[in-house]
Design an enzyme around this catalytic site. Structure first.
Site, mmCIF file in Angstrom:
data_model
loop_
_atom_site.group_PDB
_atom_site.id
_atom_site.type_symbol
_atom_site.label_atom_id
_atom_site.label_comp_id
_atom_site.label_asym_id
_atom_site.label_seq_id
_atom_site.Cartn_x
_atom_site.Cartn_y
_atom_site.Cartn_z
ATOM 1 C CD GLU A 1 -3.350 0.088 2.024
ATOM 2 O OE1 GLU A 1 -4.403 -0.500 1.761
ATOM 3 O OE2 GLU A 1 -3.079 0.498 3.161
ATOM 4 C CG HIS B 1 8.336 -29.524 1.578
ATOM 5 N ND1 HIS B 1 8.929 -30.734 1.261
ATOM 6 C CD2 HIS B 1 9.028 -29.033 2.642
ATOM 7 C CE1 HIS B 1 9.910 -30.975 2.112
ATOM 8 N NE2 HIS B 1 9.995 -29.959 2.955
ATOM 9 C CE LYS C 1 -11.443 2.335 2.152
ATOM 10 N NZ LYS C 1 -10.774 3.339 2.967
HETATM 11 O O1 PA5 Z 1 -3.196 1.690 5.983
HETATM 12 C C1 PA5 Z 1 -4.319 2.165 5.894
HETATM 13 O O2 PA5 Z 1 -4.537 3.371 6.104
HETATM 14 C C2 PA5 Z 1 -5.521 1.294 5.563
HETATM 15 O O3 PA5 Z 1 -5.185 0.002 5.251
HETATM 16 C C3 PA5 Z 1 -6.487 1.275 6.741
HETATM 17 O O4 PA5 Z 1 -5.826 0.773 7.867
HETATM 18 C C4 PA5 Z 1 -7.736 0.444 6.461
HETATM 19 O O5 PA5 Z 1 -8.338 0.847 5.274
HETATM 20 C C5 PA5 Z 1 -8.741 0.586 7.600
HETATM 21 O O6 PA5 Z 1 -9.064 1.925 7.786
HETATM 22 P P1 PA5 Z 1 -9.687 2.479 9.105
HETATM 23 O O7 PA5 Z 1 -8.702 2.259 10.203
HETATM 24 O O8 PA5 Z 1 -9.933 3.919 8.840
HETATM 25 O O9 PA5 Z 1 -10.954 1.732 9.359
#
Ligand code: PA5
Length: 475
Positions: free
Chosen positions: A302, A331, A445
């Site tokens: 990410e 394996h 989303k």
């Molecule tokens: O790294 C990030 O910002 C995302 O992966 C969030 O952790 C994830 O989308 C969850 O978001 P939130 O904590 O706002 O529910």
């Protein structure tokens, strides 16, 4: 955990990049000249991180988490003590950066069958992290817990994540039906003032809440209350975890790649990625460390998977993280790593001393193929297989390096997490991208909001209807 100076030295984790070099890999390896020619870009990346550390507006608040949480840690330890007294189950509801850290720390630092142990042998309540909206998983969790005896830690920085909010609606409804005052059984970890969890807390008349500060993004939040509260509930020494992170921060002060392990890892990965090594395999030789790979996969994917540089140029960079477990995946996947395309860097996580040795007894003396194992330990076997796999990959000209943990404990895990966070920050700076955003997940989303009828998404709902599957392409 008692940490004398000698103990700290013994527990220092190290990076061995021998098998990345042309000295051992021949023309498939990275030469000293190449490494030296990247000193400048590495130094600039180091300077970017050093100059901007702690800046909330750049989402770099995570760099200060090892230092600025004394009051929060004291509060968390007190709350954790009460939770251990009052509840039989502790359930984290969250996803992505709000779940992967708690899963990783639980698995790394608790008994591998923690929930199956009798209460007297567990330091805390039974522990579950629900990071999906699979309806079967939700129902089957509810089959085994008693909601009245459960503390739910709802973790969402934005307080806007549909998955987590759906889970909250289910459990708050159940708690109400059981006659429980919801605020007695929930703890929120969220933004200080924004988002739905803040509104819900106000409606319920004040829920015990921990703040995830503005400058700490989800995937960099394990050392904040996101990870610290669940860890403390499990009896994990969160102060030692933070001390480990601070120690790694100190080891990484130098702008010289040869003196800064995170900067060396970032530089090696940067060189490899530029050379088409688009896959990064993380292969811990430890079941305790297996979920470090899941946590790291999010951090690396990410943070680095971006299509535009900070100055607006198209780029499409990143490296696909692959999770593997030693020895299990020897394996399964190692055949590909050894003989398939030259498109990977394998990072091993190796352990010096496992908390158990598991001796292998003598036996089958008439069958030498089996009897040679007797008298060794499973610790020796797993370590030998780790060394042997690194050797085999090296002989096959495959880039690999090892992060060595003398032991798996709070202090070494803290070091490892901070090493990976710094490595990610440096690599992002080398690519000149925004390491801390994730615009690529927004479209999905919003489409989900549209499909479920969230107000404001009507146009997109109509567009989605048009984009439905084409029967011409269904067989
Ligand atoms: O790294 C990030 O910002 C995302 O992966 C969030 O952790 C994830 O989308 C969850 O978001 P939130 O904590 O706002 O529910």
């Amino acid at each position: 955990m008692k940490l004398t100076e000698t103990r700290r030295k013994e527990l220092r984790i190290s990076v061995d990049y021998t098998n990345m070099t042309d000295k051992y890999l021949g023309d498939k390896g990275i030469s000293q000249k190449t490494l030296d020619s990247h000193k400048k870009i590495a130094k600039a990346a180091h300077a970017y991180v050093a100059e901007n550390r702690g800046k909330d507006e750049l989402f770099m608040g995570w760099t200060e988490l090892p230092y600025n949480q004394d009051e929060i840690v004291a509060d968390i330890l007190e709350t954790a003590k009460n939770i251990r007294k009052k509840f039989e189950y502790f359930v984290v509801l969250g996803i992505g950066g709000s779940a992967l850290g708690p899963i990783m720390a639980f698995n790394a630092l608790c008994h591998l069958h923690y929930n199956e142990l009798p209460r007297s042998k567990r330091k805390g309540p039974k522990f579950y992290v629900e990071d999906n909206v699979d309806p079967v998983r939700m129902k089957e969790l509810l089959d085994i817990i008693d909601v009245k005896k459960t503390c739910f830690n709802i973790i969402s920085k934005s307080g806007a994540t549909s998955e987590t909010m759906a889970q909250y609606l289910i459990i708050s409804d159940l708690l109400k039906k059981e006659g429980v005052d919801v605020k007695e059984n929930v703890i929120f970890t969220t933004d200080a003032s924004r988002g739905n969890l803040v509104k819900i807390s106000n409606e319920l008349g004040g829920v015990k809440s921990y703040v995830l500060t503005d400058g700490v993004g989800g995937r960099f939040s394990e050392l904040s209350p996101v990870g610290l509260l669940p860890a403390a509930v499990l009896g994990i020494d969160i102060k030692a975890l933070l001390k480990g992170a601070a120690a790694m921060d100190k080891f990484c002060k130098s702008p010289d790649i040869y003196k800064n392990p995170a900067l060396m890892c970032a530089t090696l990965q940067y060189i490899a990625i530029q050379d088409g090594k688009n896959i990064g395999v993380l292969m811990p030789y430890s079941d305790n460390l297996r979920y470090v790979s899941d946590w790291f996969a999010q951090l690396w994917a990410e943070s680095l998977g971006k299509n535009v540089t900070l100055d607006g140029k198209p780029c499409h960079v990143g490296q696909t993280p692959v999770k593997a477990l030693g020895v299990t995946d020897q394996h399964s996947q190692v055949q590909l790593y050894t003989e398939g395309p030259y498109d990977k860097v394998v990072t091993f996580l190796s352990v010096g001393s496992y908390k158990e040795k598991s001796p292998i007894p003598h036996g089958c003396e008439n069958i030498p193929d089996v009897s040679f194992l007797g008298g060794h330990t499973m610790e020796k076997l797993i370590q030998a297989e780790n060394v042997a796999t690194a050797y085999a990959l090296t002989k096959a000209g495959r880039l690999n390096y090892t992060i060595f943990l003398p032991e798996v404990n709070e202090y070494t895990l803290g070091q490892l997490l901070f090493l990976f966070e710094l490595q990610t920050a440096y690599t992002g700076a080398m690519f000149n991208i925004d390491t801390y955003n994730q615009p690529g997940v927004e479209a999905g989303k919003k489409a989900t909001f549209a499909l479920l009828g969230k107000p404001g998404y009507e146009l997109q709902r109509r567009d989605l209807a048009k984009a439905a599957s084409d029967p011409d392409y269904i067989i």
